[in-house]
Motif scaffolding. Sequence first.
Motif, short mmCIF file in Angstrom:
data_model
loop_
_atom_site.label_atom_id
_atom_site.label_comp_id
_atom_site.label_asym_id
_atom_site.label_seq_id
_atom_site.Cartn_x
_atom_site.Cartn_y
_atom_site.Cartn_z
N ASP A 173 3.94 2.82 -10.86
CA ASP A 173 3.33 1.51 -10.59
C ASP A 173 1.91 1.66 -10.08
O ASP A 173 1.02 0.86 -10.42
CB ASP A 173 4.17 0.74 -9.57
N GLU A 174 1.67 2.69 -9.27
CA GLU A 174 0.32 2.92 -8.74
C GLU A 174 -0.64 3.31 -9.86
O GLU A 174 -1.79 2.86 -9.89
CB GLU A 174 0.34 4.00 -7.66
N GLU A 175 -0.18 4.13 -10.79
CA GLU A 175 -1.01 4.53 -11.92
C GLU A 175 -1.32 3.34 -12.81
O GLU A 175 -2.44 3.20 -13.32
CB GLU A 175 -0.31 5.63 -12.73
N LEU A 176 -0.33 2.46 -12.99
CA LEU A 176 -0.55 1.27 -13.82
C LEU A 176 -1.52 0.32 -13.14
O LEU A 176 -2.38 -0.29 -13.82
CB LEU A 176 0.79 0.56 -14.09
N LYS A 177 -1.45 0.19 -11.83
CA LYS A 177 -2.39 -0.67 -11.10
C LYS A 177 -3.82 -0.22 -11.32
O LYS A 177 -4.73 -1.04 -11.46
CB LYS A 177 -2.07 -0.66 -9.60
N GLU A 178 -4.03 1.08 -11.36
CA GLU A 178 -5.37 1.61 -11.60
C GLU A 178 -5.76 1.42 -13.05
O GLU A 178 -6.93 1.12 -13.37
CB GLU A 178 -5.40 3.09 -11.22
N CYS A 179 -4.79 1.54 -13.94
CA CYS A 179 -5.06 1.45 -15.38
C CYS A 179 -5.48 0.04 -15.79
O CYS A 179 -6.40 -0.14 -16.59
CB CYS A 179 -3.81 1.88 -16.15
N VAL A 180 -4.82 -0.99 -15.23
CA VAL A 180 -5.10 -2.37 -15.64
C VAL A 180 -6.46 -2.85 -15.17
O VAL A 180 -6.91 -3.94 -15.57
CB VAL A 180 -4.00 -3.35 -15.15
N LYS A 181 -7.15 -2.07 -14.34
CA LYS A 181 -8.49 -2.46 -13.91
C LYS A 181 -9.50 -2.37 -15.04
O LYS A 181 -10.52 -3.06 -15.02
CB LYS A 181 -8.94 -1.59 -12.74
N SER A 182 -9.22 -1.53 -16.03
CA SER A 182 -10.20 -1.33 -17.11
C SER A 182 -9.63 -1.52 -18.52
O SER A 182 -10.39 -1.73 -19.45
CB SER A 182 -10.80 0.09 -17.01
N ILE A 183 -8.32 -1.45 -18.68
CA ILE A 183 -7.70 -1.57 -20.00
C ILE A 183 -7.40 -3.04 -20.30
O ILE A 183 -6.78 -3.73 -19.50
CB ILE A 183 -6.41 -0.73 -20.10
#
Length: 472
Positions: A173-183
Amino acid sequence: MATQDCGEQTDIIKTLFSGQLIKEYSFTNKLKMMGHVWKQNEKITVSAKGAPESILSISNVSEEEKIKIQNYMNNMSSQGMRVIAVGTMEQISESEIPDNITECKLNFCGLIGLIDPPREEIKESIEVCNKAGIRVIMITGDNVITAKWVAKKVGIKNADNTITGEEMDKMTDEELKECVKSINIFSRVIPEHKMRIVRALKENGEIVAMTGDGVNDAPALKYADIGIAMGKRGAEVSREAADLILLDDNFTTIVDTIKDGRRIYDNIRKAIGYVFTIHIPIILSALLAPLFHVNPVALLILPVTVVLLELFVDPTCSIVLERQPAESNIMNRKPRNPKENILSKGVLIKSVIQGLVIFGFSFGVYYWNLSEGAEVARTMGICSIILANLFLVFENSSEIESVIVSTKRLLKDKVMWAICIATVVILFIIVYTPVSSFLKLNALSLRDLATIIVFSAVSVFWYEVVKGWRRR
């Protein structure tokens, strides 16, 4: 071109629909394919369709053929087509019918390309969203290539960077939170993925509006800050889960609604600021007159005067300001902070300064003319406030545009002009008819009338200097 007569077409239809359905392999988000087992003239056939990669995984094709099929699929997807594959397994007995579709060994039949081109106005609407600081994110079940093609076609930013559902499954979930900032592009997703994306965006502090039309979209629609369902083709479950329902299923309607929402919020702010501004000269005139040792008989604000002024203030606030059209730059602003108070520090300071300036001019013209009689001085002071009230509407119609530009935008608003004309007519009645004696007022000379018009205009239109500075 080959043609068929009605008899041949009827035979084909009979052949297609005269079989007996023995078994069904239901579609699942995990398998991404489905199939039916048919019995026709003692011959049993399995027919399947689904995502090309899923059908290929259970088809009797060589690695070389798989590569060739994959190239065809990529070529079709690069043209914006949604590609599905079909395959069959024939000449089997009932005892040989597989329990699961994954146990089938299909003969690959081919690829089918479906295209649903985006509406022409979508690109323009997404461009407006980009300028307004609104991120448009695509969440789709299509493959990566199709998703990229559509995203580039409509102008979604950062379309080359995508994440698939399979890649999301490997993320925390933490990795996805970072991912959705730019994807901005998510492909081959299932309902669980949509929920995770919405949750990640919200945990990042974003305000999330989710659109959808199917049963699978309902959980994400419910969890989003604003769920928007399609009214025409949307499933009943999605409509019940949503906060808003689009009657025309048009993305442009969402953009227009955002613009209208910003306009309404702006106008409420303008109305609140106006109420503060226009009451400052009224309050200060009532409080400060005794400090200047003004005779109570000659006071500027009398009880009946307060009622008279409120007669002008209320319609201006509730009718004129709330009808203001959207400012030209309204969709070029970034979204406001949701924690920001509707009466911000900037609005309050501006209102106080404007109110003090109007008070200074109106009270000044009243106090300067006290020597000519209490009723004349009071009339000039009251008329200055009323005219300033009228000018304030035009001046505060925009925070950036000049009053000339604002007035041009308001020319077609018949209700606003009706209020303005009514204000002038009432002003004439209370000054130049017998009503003036009841209100303790007096008729003004043309020179006095010109004086208060100039003073009222200066007390309001000085703010044009601030606007000019902002524009520069």
